[in-house]
Design an enzyme around this catalytic site. Sequence first.
Site, mmCIF file in Angstrom:
data_model
loop_
_atom_site.group_PDB
_atom_site.id
_atom_site.type_symbol
_atom_site.label_atom_id
_atom_site.label_comp_id
_atom_site.label_asym_id
_atom_site.label_seq_id
_atom_site.Cartn_x
_atom_site.Cartn_y
_atom_site.Cartn_z
ATOM 1 N N ASN A 9 0.820 -1.188 0.150
ATOM 2 C CA ASN A 9 0.117 0.209 0.011
ATOM 3 C C ASN A 9 0.785 1.174 0.000
ATOM 4 O OD1 ASN A 9 -1.879 2.100 0.568
ATOM 5 N ND2 ASN A 9 -2.023 1.431 2.745
ATOM 6 N N LYS A 11 0.005 4.115 -0.123
ATOM 7 C CA LYS A 11 -0.654 5.391 0.242
ATOM 8 C C LYS A 11 -0.390 6.757 -0.554
ATOM 9 C CE LYS A 11 0.353 3.407 4.769
ATOM 10 N NZ LYS A 11 0.162 3.548 6.284
ATOM 11 N N HIS A 99 -9.145 0.727 5.426
ATOM 12 C CA HIS A 99 -7.994 0.947 5.857
ATOM 13 C C HIS A 99 -8.339 1.817 7.228
ATOM 14 C CE1 HIS A 99 -3.980 2.282 6.605
ATOM 15 N NE2 HIS A 99 -3.533 1.398 6.007
ATOM 16 N N GLU A 101 -6.648 4.245 8.279
ATOM 17 C CA GLU A 101 -6.660 5.736 7.947
ATOM 18 C C GLU A 101 -8.105 6.140 7.314
ATOM 19 O OE1 GLU A 101 -2.985 5.634 5.669
ATOM 20 O OE2 GLU A 101 -1.869 4.885 7.590
ATOM 21 N N GLU A 171 -4.907 -5.575 10.528
ATOM 22 C CA GLU A 171 -3.826 -4.515 10.863
ATOM 23 C C GLU A 171 -4.047 -3.559 12.164
ATOM 24 O OE1 GLU A 171 -1.998 -3.155 6.737
ATOM 25 O OE2 GLU A 171 -4.090 -1.779 7.268
ATOM 26 N N GLY A 177 2.507 2.039 10.909
ATOM 27 C CA GLY A 177 3.590 3.049 10.531
ATOM 28 C C GLY A 177 4.029 3.480 11.822
ATOM 29 N N SER A 217 3.555 -2.300 10.422
ATOM 30 C CA SER A 217 5.163 -2.442 10.723
ATOM 31 C C SER A 217 5.845 -3.688 10.349
ATOM 32 C CB SER A 217 5.225 -1.738 12.272
ATOM 33 O OG SER A 217 5.062 -0.336 12.221
ATOM 34 N N GLY A 238 2.814 -1.274 4.292
ATOM 35 C CA GLY A 238 2.850 0.121 3.900
ATOM 36 C C GLY A 238 4.243 0.667 3.555
ATOM 37 N N GLY A 239 4.944 1.344 4.860
ATOM 38 C CA GLY A 239 6.242 1.989 4.673
ATOM 39 C C GLY A 239 7.643 1.065 3.806
#
Length: 256
Positions: A9, A11, A99, A101, A171, A177, A217, A238-239
Amino acid sequence: MRKKIVAGNWKMNKTYSEAVPLLYEVKDLLWKSKKGESVIKIIIPPSLYIHDFYETTKGLKNIFIGAQNCSYEESGAFTGEISASMIKSVGGSYVLIGHSERRSYFKETNEELKRKTDITLAHGLHPIFCVGESKDKRESGEHFKVVESQINESLFHLQPGNFKKVVIAYEPVWAIGTGLTATSTQAQEMHHHIRSLIEDKYGRILAEETSILYGGSCNEKNAAELFACPDVDGGLIGGASLKAKEFVEIIQAIPQ
Ligand code: PEP
């Protein structure tokens, strides 16, 4: 056997001139090794890039492109929104729904996410449905209850034929994150719980066929331990999906 999946993802990151080389880097690294070949890889860039990414990866085995969100409306005067049929028309195959967010910043409710799930399926797309508890709910011991109601209220109205097209991503919000990854025990416990909910509703066969991903993470260092859990079928990243080498190492951490 259920599918092993790693989804990235991206983002709201990367301009077009940064995104294209990153995609090529991922593609080249995957091409160089047979490891991870059987894993379903889903790249979820900003929606503007879906069509190009689809064209760049089309024909490659086990690589798909997804969207980070879609409208629950079919079409019309909804300025700024993107519909499921549009995503499908430019080559998207998966859509992230719920998600954390989206749930927290855009106040998306379980009822709205149910509608997004329905419209996604109606257009032949696969929802990657995200669930997870906040830090407070984990600390008060209500994490199972939270995830149970997210699934109950947004997914359990589906007929079995549609439910089997859904991928679930657990998640924990406190892990996204933050660098605070769930332990493999915490992940396995929740994934097992989710699978038992599915078994109670749809029976053992469907429960065993549903892919449940872990996200929060997850990186190239902890992926192998998480993916070794019997009910963890891959990851939503993600990251670490913004770094080609790390992302490919995560894909290759799936047990062969
Ligand atoms: C995510 O946003 O879905 C996610 C898992 O992020 P990160 O890997 O950065 O925690």
